[in-house]
Design a protein around this motif. Sequence first.
Motif, PDB file in Angstrom:
ATOM      1  N   UNK A   1       0.826  -1.221   0.000  1.00  0.00           N
ATOM      2  CA  UNK A   1       0.000   0.000   0.000  1.00  0.00           C
ATOM      3  C   UNK A   1       0.861   1.273   0.000  1.00  0.00           C
ATOM      4  N   UNK A   2       1.982   1.242   0.687  1.00  0.00           N
ATOM      5  CA  UNK A   2       2.888   2.393   0.692  1.00  0.00           C
ATOM      6  C   UNK A   2       3.443   2.635  -0.711  1.00  0.00           C
ATOM      7  N   UNK A   3       3.815   1.543  -1.395  1.00  0.00           N
ATOM      8  CA  UNK A   3       4.336   1.693  -2.748  1.00  0.00           C
ATOM      9  C   UNK A   3       3.284   2.314  -3.663  1.00  0.00           C
ATOM     10  N   UNK A   4       2.047   1.834  -3.553  1.00  0.00           N
ATOM     11  CA  UNK A   4       0.962   2.359  -4.390  1.00  0.00           C
ATOM     12  C   UNK A   4       0.794   3.865  -4.133  1.00  0.00           C
ATOM     13  N   UNK A   5       0.825   4.230  -2.864  1.00  0.00           N
ATOM     14  CA  UNK A   5       0.655   5.638  -2.501  1.00  0.00           C
ATOM     15  C   UNK A   5       1.818   6.476  -3.057  1.00  0.00           C
ATOM     16  N   UNK A   6       3.035   5.970  -2.908  1.00  0.00           N
ATOM     17  CA  UNK A   6       4.218   6.732  -3.320  1.00  0.00           C
ATOM     18  C   UNK A   6       4.272   6.883  -4.841  1.00  0.00           C
ATOM     19  N   UNK A   7       4.016   5.806  -5.564  1.00  0.00           N
ATOM     20  CA  UNK A   7       4.038   5.889  -7.031  1.00  0.00           C
ATOM     21  C   UNK A   7       2.923   6.822  -7.499  1.00  0.00           C
ATOM     22  N   UNK A   8       1.806   6.791  -6.785  1.00  0.00           N
ATOM     23  CA  UNK A   8       0.700   7.695  -7.106  1.00  0.00           C
ATOM     24  C   UNK A   8       1.104   9.159  -6.989  1.00  0.00           C
ATOM     25  N   UNK A   9       1.933   9.464  -6.016  1.00  0.00           N
ATOM     26  CA  UNK A   9       2.427  10.839  -5.866  1.00  0.00           C
ATOM     27  C   UNK A   9       3.304  11.206  -7.072  1.00  0.00           C
ATOM     28  N   UNK A  10       4.142  10.275  -7.495  1.00  0.00           N
ATOM     29  CA  UNK A  10       5.040  10.545  -8.628  1.00  0.00           C
ATOM     30  C   UNK A  10       4.241  10.792  -9.907  1.00  0.00           C
ATOM     31  N   UNK A  11       3.206   9.980 -10.140  1.00  0.00           N
ATOM     32  CA  UNK A  11       2.518  10.026 -11.444  1.00  0.00           C
ATOM     33  C   UNK A  11       1.316  10.978 -11.457  1.00  0.00           C
TER      34      UNK A  11
END
Lengths: 323, 325
Positions: free
Chosen positions: A187-197
């Motif tokens: 879930x952290x990865x999903x959140x972080x990549x979401x910030x990037x994109x």
Amino acid sequence: MTALLTTSVGSLPKPEYLIRARAKASKGDLSRDELRTLEEKATADWIRFQDEIGIDIPVDGEQYRGDMATYFAENIRGTVISGLVRSYGNRYYKKPIITDELRLNGPISVDWFRFAQGLTSKPVKGMITGPYTMMDWSFDEYYGSREETCLAFARLLHEEAVALRQAGAKIIQVDEPALSTRFEELPLLVKAVGIVTKGLGTKTILHTCYGNYDAIFEYFNKLPVDQLDLEMSNSGLDLLERFKREPLTKEIAFGVVDVHSHVVEPVDLIRERIEKALTIFEPDRLYIDPDCGLKTRTVEEAQAKLRNMVAAAKAVRQAHRLT
Amino acid sequence: MVRTTVVGTYPRIGDTFEEQSLRRAIGRFDKGEIDASQLQAAEREVTKAVLREQNDAGIDVVTDGQISWYDSQSHIARKIRSVEITGLARYFDTNTYYRQPLVSGPVAWDGPILEDEWTFAQSVSTAPVKAVLTGPFTLASLALDTHYGNKEKLAADLASALAEETSALVKAGARHIQIDEPALTLHPKEVRLALEGLETIAARRGSATLTLFTYFGEVSKILKDLESSPADLLGLDLVQGAKTWDVLAKSGSDKPLVLGVIDARNTGREDPKDVAKRVLTLDGKVDLRSSYLSPSNGLEFLPRDKAREKLRILVDAAKHAGVGP
């Protein structure tokens, strides 16, 4: 309809002269400008090669990068680079150490993107090492929390992604080889990549490799990108059955050659792999590429693998009358 | 002071030219420029240096740093009957890889695995050298198996093989044997299987001190099971396994422990006084006089200079803690 577009994951092998030059430069025996000239030559050679064999979406080959995390960290304030640690066997790498608040010094990879894009009319991918991988592959002496570190990287890398788009990138890939390191952190990865994109407006890709795909499968459709780039020839061909039952709602870049084997897969074998992929995925949503970056192969092996890959994709397109 | 030990691995190269001798030797060996005995000589020079660093730091029970190990699995498995070594697989959450053993027939001890390495290491160390074996449960969990089709049977046969090895090491003079079972942090529900393997090994340990070590995570839910094991010492990663600390702080331990309190995965420097203070909160709940302090896992995930620094922090923390034998 565009179908079975071919691409590369990111890194391509450095020619001997560049490896020697980098070693000299690290000892201070070669100036930055001299090294840069050689890096540009190697980049130009790879762009020309990809154009010649007909790759649809080229990469700059990362001739100027050492380790994928360290390259970004070197250009981010608040980090220093560690001594060598072992990856496996006799391979070693340096890791970022976070010693202060992370801040961007300015665009990191934009200059090289512009250089490569200036050499070809095809769309060159912008390449970003993802926030989760940057966090997982760094030592942290400042934030004291994996989540905070990861999100700090994400905010910086969003700025980098925006700068790449402004420089003309139409496709931006976020590399997250560390994706399947700790399942509880997905879930952290999903959140972080979401910030990037977020709000980028380009096509976005997430690349990962060497994972336990079965365990992370349920997250595939949650990843905030348009396309997933997966290693399929080395470990994933058996995943196809699962994709049949639980369809991917995104495009897929399907790895068809093993980047850790010296063996150059024959065209027929790659064709078979593409044919298998076509039984599951629509041709306009199916991209063809190697499993991962080819940097650990020799220049000759990498070229032969890419040539066969493009030939196989072309043969399948013709056989299915896909243009 | 509380006694100190290390877990196993140690960085084999550093950042100076001299400290990279083994990297060069392996490169030359791979190109056929030097032979196996020359490579072994290079490994032994580094082993000596690594032991010197631990001896100089004042570590009570040291290891050979596993300098000649390609990785934690294949170095042991390659000498076990019916095992071949295959491609790379990711090793826990460490961003490192191991060559995956493939079991294609009944496994058995085929002769000494670590005896030569241990004998050499002990001959150049002023402190007792602990022999470290990857445990049967972890080997069985991380290997590919085309023969048994059953992890229990594979683990049981591996335990028998490692019991033979333990006996050989004890005969060679090893007074400390450690069995590493990091896979328990991934599969705590299978703790019975790991403990059965340990029973088999413990039966052959003679008078040597046997340590069971788990790392790369917590074992809070199985701590009581692990305390019931026939090991003399139980090693715990209390950094990544911070939850284990919570249980220890509440319920203590009936078994002497190796308290993995120094973070072996991060370069950040602990304050030895803080570490000591924290350890002393366990006094009365854990027999600190029979216990050890250690890094949370092998030190190889750190650069060499940082690993040296961690050894100093470890020994300083033990001094500040004061209690001990």
